[in-house]
Design an enzyme around this catalytic site. Structure first.
Site, PDB file in Angstrom:
ATOM      1  N   ASN A  89       0.972  -0.924   0.322  1.00 13.92           N
ATOM      2  CA  ASN A  89      -0.239   0.086  -0.121  1.00 13.92           C
ATOM      3  C   ASN A  89       1.001   0.884  -0.151  1.00 13.92           C
ATOM      4  O   ASN A  89       0.707   2.449  -0.704  1.00 13.92           O
ATOM      5  CB  ASN A  89      -0.718   0.035   1.025  1.00 13.92           C
ATOM      6  N   TYR A 165       3.921  10.165 -10.753  1.00 11.25           N
ATOM      7  CA  TYR A 165       3.027   8.674 -10.222  1.00 11.25           C
ATOM      8  C   TYR A 165       2.364   8.086 -11.139  1.00 11.25           C
ATOM      9  O   TYR A 165       1.966   6.656 -10.916  1.00 11.25           O
ATOM     10  CB  TYR A 165       2.008   9.589  -9.098  1.00 11.25           C
TER      11      TYR A 165
END
Ligand SMILES: NC(=O)c1ccc[n+]([C@@H]2O[C@H](COP(=O)([O-])OP(=O)(O)OC[C@H]3O[C@@H](n4cnc5c(N)ncnc54)[C@H](OP(=O)(O)O)[C@@H]3O)[C@@H](O)[C@H]2O)c1
Length: 248
Positions: A89, A165
């Site tokens: 995560n 990203y």
């Protein structure tokens, strides 16, 4: 905790989505090892969940550091001798930087740092922990990605360009497929999912969904039955009312 209790590791679980996933997994009887790069933050998160009567443990883990991953793996081996569930995560998102508005201005240092935390860490931790899954021929790996990384929509103007990203999460998606392929003879299921836009430090206040809602698909993938999905990319369950696969 019994010998049958499933052990889960969630990276970056001191806040945001990682914390919500840890809470939900604990609530269904899974023993969660919370991890964080800052010990004080992680121990605070552990205290909060323990205060709710949940069975959690904690260990320091900086996913961007080879040494930290090695120390953590040794501790896991000595403490539990196995791991059943890994949720990759932890992530960073430098999109707010003005240089990220164009691929022609993006700084390679920023991209390298983003890739180290978001992509290489997934490989680094998978390499370290998959042997601890093979001990019992059981594993579920959940890689947190984003629908912004789907190559089928990557040129859409709907999302910000966010090159560091987005490309890092394209890498996460690629790793998911390739690791799943390598594990096709093992009962270790590896999948990626998009939690949607959530109200976390990364997502900001305007996001439509909570981290708890974004955690639902992670729990689904972390508890897949044997023979379940392998090497797939899922959308957030609450948006569609059930597990829906996304195009890579
Ligand atoms: N929020 C959204 O709308 C959204 C949408 C799609 C996908 N996602 C993905 O969901 C995941 C969680 O995001 P979030 O919204 O919960 O973000 P967040 O609130 O910013 O939390 C990020 C977490 O990652 C941790 N982290 C960062 N670098 C780390 C490192 N080197 N080692 C260990 N932990 C590290 C942070 O720890 P510190 O507290 O120490 O910084 C924090 O716990 C990320 O992979 C993100 O890309 C989020």
């Amino acid at each position: 905790m019994t010998n049958q209790t499933k052990i889960a590791v969630v990276t970056g679980s001191n806040r945001g989505l990682g914390y919500a996933i840890s809470r939900k997994l604990s609530q269904i009887g899974i023993h969660v090892v919370l991890t964080s790069r800052n010990e004080t933050d992680g121990l605070t998160a552990k205290q909060q969940l323990s205060g709710e009567g949940l069975d959690v443990n904690y260990h320091l883990l900086d996913v961007a550091s080879d040494t930290s991953v090695a120390d953590f793996t040794q501790w896991l081996q000595q403490t539990y001798g196995k791991v059943d569930i890994l949720v990759n995560n932890a992530g960073i998102n430098p999109t707010a930087k003005s240089e990220e508005a164009s691929l022609l201005t993006v700084q390679l240092e920023t991209m390298q740092a983003t890739f180290n935390t978001n992509v290489l860490a997934v490989l680094r931790i998978s390499q370290a922990l998959i042997p601890l899954m093979k001990v019992n021929n059981y594993g579920r790996i959940v890689n947190v990605s984003t629908e912004m990384a789907s190559l089928s929509t990557i040129t859409s103007d709907y999302y910000p360009l966010a090159p560091s990203y987005r490309l890092s999460k394209v890498g996460v998606n690629g790793l998911t497929v390739l690791i799943a392929k390598e594990l096709h003879d093992d009962n270790i299921l590896v999948n990626a999912y998009s939690p949607g836009w959530m109200k976390t430090d990364m997502g900001g206040e305007n996001a439509p969904f909570t981290a708890e809602e974004g955690a639902e698909t992670a729990v689904y993938l972390a508890t897949l039955p044997d023979g379940g999905a392998q090497g797939k990319f899922f959308a957030e369950i609450r948006k569609f009312g059930g597990p829906i696969q996304l195009q890579w």
